[in-house]
Design a protein around this motif. Structure first.
Motif, short mmCIF file in Angstrom:
data_model
loop_
_atom_site.label_atom_id
_atom_site.label_comp_id
_atom_site.label_asym_id
_atom_site.label_seq_id
_atom_site.Cartn_x
_atom_site.Cartn_y
_atom_site.Cartn_z
N UNK A 214 0.83 -1.20 0.00
CA UNK A 214 0.00 0.00 0.00
C UNK A 214 0.87 1.25 0.00
N UNK A 215 1.90 1.29 0.82
CA UNK A 215 2.76 2.47 0.89
C UNK A 215 3.51 2.69 -0.42
N UNK A 216 3.91 1.62 -1.06
CA UNK A 216 4.56 1.76 -2.37
C UNK A 216 3.57 2.32 -3.39
N UNK A 217 2.35 1.80 -3.38
CA UNK A 217 1.35 2.30 -4.30
C UNK A 217 1.03 3.76 -4.02
N UNK A 218 0.98 4.13 -2.74
CA UNK A 218 0.71 5.52 -2.37
C UNK A 218 1.82 6.43 -2.89
N UNK A 219 3.07 6.00 -2.74
CA UNK A 219 4.20 6.80 -3.23
C UNK A 219 4.10 7.02 -4.73
N UNK A 220 3.75 5.96 -5.46
CA UNK A 220 3.61 6.10 -6.92
C UNK A 220 2.47 7.04 -7.27
N UNK A 221 1.35 6.93 -6.56
CA UNK A 221 0.21 7.78 -6.85
C UNK A 221 0.50 9.24 -6.53
N UNK A 222 1.20 9.50 -5.45
CA UNK A 222 1.56 10.89 -5.12
C UNK A 222 2.46 11.47 -6.21
N UNK A 223 3.37 10.67 -6.71
CA UNK A 223 4.25 11.14 -7.79
C UNK A 223 3.43 11.49 -9.03
N UNK A 224 2.46 10.63 -9.37
CA UNK A 224 1.62 10.92 -10.53
C UNK A 224 0.76 12.17 -10.27
N UNK A 225 0.26 12.30 -9.03
CA UNK A 225 -0.56 13.45 -8.69
C UNK A 225 0.21 14.75 -8.70
N UNK A 226 1.50 14.70 -8.36
CA UNK A 226 2.35 15.89 -8.45
C UNK A 226 2.43 16.36 -9.90
N UNK A 227 2.57 15.42 -10.81
CA UNK A 227 2.65 15.78 -12.23
C UNK A 227 1.33 16.36 -12.72
N UNK A 228 0.22 15.77 -12.30
CA UNK A 228 -1.09 16.31 -12.69
C UNK A 228 -1.27 17.73 -12.16
N UNK A 229 -0.87 17.96 -10.89
CA UNK A 229 -1.03 19.29 -10.30
C UNK A 229 -0.18 20.32 -11.04
N UNK A 230 1.04 19.94 -11.40
CA UNK A 230 1.91 20.86 -12.13
C UNK A 230 1.29 21.25 -13.47
N UNK A 231 0.71 20.26 -14.16
CA UNK A 231 0.09 20.55 -15.45
C UNK A 231 -1.13 21.45 -15.31
#
Length: 243
Positions: A214-231
């Motif tokens: 779960x923590x690994x999946x959360x880390x990956x999702x936060x990384x993807x969400x950072x990119x979405x927020x930047x865009x």
């Protein structure tokens, strides 16, 4: 002056022996405050109870003793006129009428974080119907929360695991979102992933594996969400409140 959203972390709703231990709520609050949010912790019950003493001790170690509010319990959640924010954490009187957090610093919260399931929801003040009557609340089941954290229908309502390690990571995740640094995926993506959460796995080998995954999946999702927020230009999902 505009600021980031005001939020409350409900460490203990005063719901009795089945209430989660306070460690998860304090871990989430510490993560949120460390992330720059204006958060308070709320415990319903006796100030001399073990949960209240433990929460006060832990927050005191982090210089956050002034962020703990202890009120008589149990608590109920009052929503705004449209079923959303602003939220208030009420203390029902014997007649069943909520006191709307008057004088307790619990009214007009922009966001509320719960450990596990929220307390009962009641109609907003002035709503039609019998005072104190519990409304038909939005579902609190895990299928309504993206990754067990973000309510998919009510903006500003979040929940964290009863396991402190997960609650701290989820609190940081919520903080990234409320500061506009993380953007949620599309609604269809959230619906397809609904119910995939780790709500306090058992302390055995299988539970530890689920926690790590779960923590690994959360880390990956936060990384993807950072990119979405930047865009998207780092939008604030919950408007900043004004004093």
């Amino acid at each position: 002056m505009s600021r980031l959203p005001r939020l409350a972390v409900v460490i203990d709703t005063g719901s009795g022996p089945g209430a989660p231990p306070p460690g998860a709520g304090t871990a989430a609050l510490i993560a949120l405050v460390d992330g720059g949010l204006d958060g308070i912790g709320v415990i319903a019950g006796d100030p001399s109870s073990p949960p209240a003493r433990e929460a006060a001790r832990t927050l005191g170690e982090f210089g956050m003793a002034d962020r703990l509010t202890i009120v008589p319990g149990p608590l109920v959640l009052r929503t705004g006129p449209d079923g959303g924010r602003p939220f208030a954490l009420d203390i029902p009187d014997p007649a069943g009428v909520g006191l709307a957090g008057v004088g307790l610093g619990l009214a007009r919260q922009d966001a509320v974080v719960f450990v596990g399931a929220p307390p009962p929801a009641v109609p907003p003040a002035g709503d039609e119907g019998e005072p104190g009557q519990v409304s038909a609340p939005r579902s609190w089941s895990e299928e309504y929360f993206f990754a067990g954290v973000f309510h998919q229908e009510v903006e500003g309502l979040y929940r964290v695991s009863a396991e402190p390690e997960l609650a701290a990571a989820q609190g940081s995740w919520i903080g990234e979102y409320l500061r506009g640094r993380y953007l949620l995926p599309s609604r269809p993506a959230m619906v397809s992933a609904s119910g995939r959460s780790a709500g306090g796995p058992p302390a055995d080998r299988a539970g530890q594996l689920r926690r790590r995954l779960y923590l690994r999946a959360l880390t990956r999702e936060v990384r993807r969400g950072h990119a979405r927020a930047a865009s998207a230009g780092y939008p604030l999902p919950v408007p900043a409140h004004r004093d």
